[in-house]
Every structure is written in C-alpha cells, then in structure tokens.
Design a protein around this motif. Structure first.
Motif, PDB file in Angstrom:
ATOM      1  N   GLU A 418       0.838  -1.204   0.000  1.00 17.29           N
ATOM      2  CA  GLU A 418       0.000   0.000   0.000  1.00 17.29           C
ATOM      3  C   GLU A 418       0.877   1.260   0.000  1.00 17.29           C
ATOM      4  O   GLU A 418       0.575   2.250  -0.689  1.00 17.29           O
ATOM      5  CB  GLU A 418      -0.910   0.011   1.233  1.00 17.29           C
ATOM      6  CG  GLU A 418      -1.717  -1.266   1.434  1.00 17.29           C
ATOM      7  CD  GLU A 418      -2.772  -1.461   0.356  1.00 17.29           C
ATOM      8  OE1 GLU A 418      -3.163  -0.464  -0.282  1.00 17.29           O
ATOM      9  OE2 GLU A 418      -3.199  -2.615   0.149  1.00 17.29           O
ATOM     10  N   ILE A 419       1.938   1.243   0.764  1.00 20.18           N
ATOM     11  CA  ILE A 419       2.815   2.417   0.865  1.00 20.18           C
ATOM     12  C   ILE A 419       3.600   2.627  -0.420  1.00 20.18           C
ATOM     13  O   ILE A 419       3.728   3.752  -0.921  1.00 20.18           O
ATOM     14  CB  ILE A 419       3.761   2.263   2.079  1.00 20.18           C
ATOM     15  CG1 ILE A 419       2.932   2.298   3.377  1.00 20.18           C
ATOM     16  CG2 ILE A 419       4.840   3.333   2.090  1.00 20.18           C
ATOM     17  CD1 ILE A 419       3.705   1.913   4.618  1.00 20.18           C
ATOM     18  N   GLN A 421       2.774   1.813  -3.401  1.00 19.01           N
ATOM     19  CA  GLN A 421       1.931   2.321  -4.480  1.00 19.01           C
ATOM     20  C   GLN A 421       1.989   3.850  -4.539  1.00 19.01           C
ATOM     21  O   GLN A 421       2.056   4.448  -5.621  1.00 19.01           O
ATOM     22  CB  GLN A 421       0.478   1.873  -4.284  1.00 19.01           C
ATOM     23  CG  GLN A 421      -0.505   2.449  -5.298  1.00 19.01           C
ATOM     24  CD  GLN A 421      -0.259   1.954  -6.712  1.00 19.01           C
ATOM     25  OE1 GLN A 421      -0.688   0.874  -7.084  1.00 19.01           O
ATOM     26  NE2 GLN A 421       0.439   2.747  -7.517  1.00 19.01           N
ATOM     27  N   MET A 422       2.001   4.491  -3.371  1.00 18.57           N
ATOM     28  CA  MET A 422       2.085   5.955  -3.347  1.00 18.57           C
ATOM     29  C   MET A 422       3.495   6.443  -3.683  1.00 18.57           C
ATOM     30  O   MET A 422       3.666   7.454  -4.370  1.00 18.57           O
ATOM     31  CB  MET A 422       1.663   6.472  -1.975  1.00 18.57           C
ATOM     32  CG  MET A 422       0.213   6.191  -1.606  1.00 18.57           C
ATOM     33  SD  MET A 422      -0.968   6.952  -2.775  1.00 18.57           S
ATOM     34  CE  MET A 422      -1.419   5.564  -3.814  1.00 18.57           C
ATOM     35  N   ILE A 425       4.277   6.963  -7.381  1.00 16.47           N
ATOM     36  CA  ILE A 425       3.961   8.248  -8.006  1.00 16.47           C
ATOM     37  C   ILE A 425       5.181   9.167  -7.949  1.00 16.47           C
ATOM     38  O   ILE A 425       5.537   9.827  -8.932  1.00 16.47           O
ATOM     39  CB  ILE A 425       2.760   8.904  -7.304  1.00 16.47           C
ATOM     40  CG1 ILE A 425       1.524   8.003  -7.425  1.00 16.47           C
ATOM     41  CG2 ILE A 425       2.487  10.287  -7.885  1.00 16.47           C
ATOM     42  CD1 ILE A 425       0.349   8.460  -6.594  1.00 16.47           C
ATOM     43  N   THR A 439       8.073  17.151   2.639  1.00 18.45           N
ATOM     44  CA  THR A 439       6.731  16.634   2.919  1.00 18.45           C
ATOM     45  C   THR A 439       6.571  16.393   4.412  1.00 18.45           C
ATOM     46  O   THR A 439       7.381  15.707   5.032  1.00 18.45           O
ATOM     47  CB  THR A 439       6.494  15.318   2.149  1.00 18.45           C
ATOM     48  OG1 THR A 439       6.720  15.541   0.757  1.00 18.45           O
ATOM     49  CG2 THR A 439       5.086  14.809   2.374  1.00 18.45           C
ATOM     50  N   ALA A 447       4.600   4.737   7.229  1.00 19.21           N
ATOM     51  CA  ALA A 447       4.958   5.402   5.980  1.00 19.21           C
ATOM     52  C   ALA A 447       5.755   6.682   6.204  1.00 19.21           C
ATOM     53  O   ALA A 447       6.518   7.101   5.326  1.00 19.21           O
ATOM     54  CB  ALA A 447       3.693   5.714   5.181  1.00 19.21           C
TER      55      ALA A 447
END
Length: 463
Positions: A418-419, A421-422, A425, A439, A447
């Motif tokens: 899940e992490i 996947q981000m 990007i 960030t 994460a």
C-alpha cells in the motif's frame, strides 16, 4: 462464419480490457476463453492468493489480540474446507462480473479452444470449460493473443508427483507438511500462507537468497524474516527426484546434497511459460523465442494482423501491465490517444507474511549508471510492540547523488504494498529526495519514515 474488427483469444485481465476498450470505441469485437472467465489472476492467481494471505494474516491477528486486551483463544486448527468454499463463492461472483461486463459492452463471447488457421481466420472448438462446444470458424481484421501463462514443473524424475499453484487452490485438505521448491513471488508467498495456516513448511531454492532479481539488501532482510515466520529455508539446494511413499498421500523429496524429506505435498513454484500450445502459431508463422511470442510494447508481432499482450510475451508478467497493454492496444487500433503508462517505474509487491513492496531501480541496477546516496532505516513497527512480535521493517531509498532524484524505493514490512503504491507516483514523477524531505510526516505511521530519513547510510560510486 462470423466477421469481426477485433477478436481476442483469452479472457484474462489483459484480454478483457482490450476487448472492452475496443468495443467502446466502435469496433465489432469477439472474445474466446477456454477455461476461466477472468483468467489466471481472478481464478488461479492474484485474487484467491490474496484471500489466502488475509486468512493467514487473520490467524496472526488473533494470536496477537490478547496483547491488546482482547480475551480470545486461537482456534486449534484452520478450517481449510470452509475457507475454500468461501473463496470459490467469491471467484464465481467475479466470473459473473467479467462475463456481464463483456456482454454489456456488446462483445460476442465464445467458450472453447481457439486455434489460428491463417492470419485472419481462427477456429473455436471444445475445451475443458465447454467439452461439447461445436466447432466454429471466425474471421477478424485483427487478432489479439492474450492467453497468459501456465506453471511449469522441473524436469526431474517423479515431477508428476508435485503440484503447482494451480492445484494448490483446490486441494481437498491442507497439507500438514509441505516442501516448496522455488523462492520467487509464488514460492515465498505460499510459504507464508501455509505457515500462517499451521503447516510445517520447508522452502528450497538454488540461490543463496530468496527473490532473485530484487534489491540485495531487501533479499537479505527477507531471508531473516522468513526464518522468524517458522519456515525452514534450504538455500543453495537443487532437487533431483521425487518418490511416492504413501500411495499418493506422501512424497519423498531427494536433494542434490543427499538429504531427503518426507512431506504431504511438494509444490513446484519454478516459473511459468507462455500458454501457446494449442494456438497454431507455428503454422501461421508468428515469431517465437524461448517459448513465448515476440512482440513489442505496442503488441505488434511479425504478422501485421496479429498482436500479443500480457504474459504470453514473457516480459512483465503482472496483471496491471497486461491491463495497460490491452488498453493501449485497443486505443492504438481504434481511437489513438497517445496514452502511455510508465513501465520503467512499475511497482511490484510480494505478499509474504511480511510483505515486500518495491518501485524503480534496485541499488545494484542503479549503480551501473549512477553515483548514489543510499538511505535505509530498520525499526519495529508499533503494531508489533505490545505482542512483542519479532521482525523489523526495512525501508530504503536509492537516490542519484548529483540530481537528487529518487531512483528507487524499497520496503519490507506491514503495509509495504500500500505504501509503495504511493511512492511509485514520486518515482514516476522523478521527485527529489529534497521534495520528500519537504513533505510533512503523517504521525504515527510506518509510511512517515520515507519522508523523515535524513542521514545517508552510504555513498555508492557507479560501477
């Protein structure tokens, strides 16, 4: 004789997407499937495997529950038959959805084995799914090969005594003692699944570390975690034969070092090959190489009217890439839009008990052309602190030393897919380490470590 603008052979993820997008753009489309609507992913791959992962994960959550104040008792055994029944109901539901999607798009569906007669003609006859199907002849301006891949067994004596991932999904009983040969995606994932369900698992592989092709630091970390999950590893070993010792109920696995192991089942997770046997490609002249169809990312083969997408090309061999290839091909043929996907920054996941997620270049790949700054972090995730469950998270960033661009991100631990996947990007957008540092962290989360790693672990000069 039916005539189509496009005919797709194989109703897996890539074939279905290609057919649907072509139909939506005005093409007259037909599609044939010999065995499973939805293909390997829905029936014998991603979906049932992920349900198995959840089942094994639930057992660990029950085991950890008392540490969080819940008065529960872990069941003495796993209800394999009950789980399979629930899994099969879900697969049947998904099969229906795939058929419904195709029908609603106005696509003609054929059940049976498809075989090419020439560059624009094919024949559909009986198959496993439709043994009584009549022989039908089809003509199409364009034909897409999307039949996917099938598991292979090692060429050793007694190989027929082993099972593959296809059969594992339908075993009447869970094997109490199991040997798994191979440490790629499938071998590692099923080792974690079966161990989580209570089986005694031995994992055999030829390499010194599991997951050949992944970042070396990730591989070494995963090897430690496999031990912590109660799986016995046998690196650097090769099987030489299998022997039936129980009238079909037990198998002896003999290795090249002379050791032998008596188990209830041997699973060969030793690769897959393109499913091309009955397609008649040689007679039509489609170029093949090492058993797979030669085609570019645009799907074109050497025959102008014939295209190939997905595992049959033996390039990426993942569901999302097959879907992307099918989508791009349909638009290329019937409504060019210039749509592309970034296959170079393809995120990948291995759904082990401590899952792996990666995107971009490994340290070894990046060091061929870049001077690097490597950032790594290892820590115990908060979820594991109260139950005192062993095993640390590994997080890693591979950064170009001169441009500061993040070339790769790697993680082993809870929620890694899940992490990542981000993070995919960020890697696709060629963001820099400085931009990650800017960030604000979401706390407390696992994460957040990806945006709080400040001190380099090491510098690596290009090779």
């Amino acid at each position: 004789m039916q005539d189509y603008d496009l005919f797709v052979i194989g109703a897996g993820s890539g074939g279905v997407r290609c057919a649907r997008i072509a139909a939506q753009n005005g093409a007259r489309v037909g599609i044939a499937e010999r065995r499973h609507w939805g293909g390997t992913c829905v029936n014998l791959g991603c979906v049932p495997k992920k349900l198995m992962v959840y089942a094994a994960e639930t057992g660990r959550m029950i085991e950890d529950a008392p540490a969080f104040g819940w008065d529960v008792q872990r069941p003495s055994s796993f209800d394999w038959y009950g789980f399979l029944a629930a899994k099969d109901r879900e697969i049947e539901r998904l099969n229906g959805i795939y058929v419904s999607m195709l029908e609603k798009a106005g696509i003609d569906l054929y059940t049976g084995d498809a075989r090419l007669l020439d560059a624009n003609t094919l024949e559909i006859g009986p198959s496993v799914l439709a043994p009584e199907a009549p022989v039908q002849r089809i003509r199409a301006k364009k034909i897409v090969l999307a039949t996917g891949s099938t598991p292979v067994r090692l060429d050793i004596p007694g190989a027929e005594l082993a099972i593959t991932s296809d059969e594992l999904f339908h075993l009447p009983e869970r094997p109490q003692k199991v040997a798994i040969i191979g440490s790629g995606y499938i071998g590692v994932e099923f080792a974690g699944i079966l161990a989580g369900m209570g089986s005694q698992v031995d994992l055999f592989y030829r390499q010194p570390l599991p997951l050949r092709g992944f970042d070396e630091e990730v591989r070494a970390h995963l090897k430690e975690l496999i031990d912590l999950h109660g799986i016995t590893q046998h690196p650097g070993t090769t099987p030489v034969r299998l022997e039936d010792i129980g009238g079909g109920k037990a198998v002896r696995l003999v290795m090249d070092d002379g050791e032998s192991y008596e188990v209830d089942a041997v699973i060969m997770a030793t690769g897959r090959r393109a499913a091309v046997d009955s397609l008649g490609l040689e007679a039509v002249g489609v170029t093949m190489e090492k058993g797979h169809v030669v085609a570019g990312i645009d799907g074109k083969t050497n025959i102008p009217s014939i295209y190939a997408i997905g595992d049959i090309r033996d390039q990426y061999n993942l569901t999302p890439t097959a879907i992307a290839e099918g989508h791009m091909l349909a638009e290329q043929l019937f409504n060019p839009q210039g749509r592309t996907w970034s296959f170079e920054t393809l995120p990948k996941a291995v759904f082990f008990s401590s899952p792996v997620g990666v995107v971009g270049l490994s340290e070894e790949e990046a060091a061929k052309d870049h001077d690097l700054v490597i950032y790594t972090s290892q820590f115990t995730p908060m979820r594991q602190t109260l139950p005192k469950r062993a095993g640390k998270v590994l997080m890693k960033l591979v950064v170009d030393r001169h441009s500061d661009v993040v070339l790769g991100a790697h993680m082993v631990g809870p929620d890694a897919p899940e992490i990542i996947q981000m993070l995919a990007i960020a890697v696709t957008a060629k963001l820099t380490k400085k931009q990650l540092d800017q960030t604000v962290a979401l706390h407390p989360s696992t994460a957040e470590e990806f945006v709080t790693m400040r001190s380099p672990t090491r510098m690596v000069d290009r090779h």
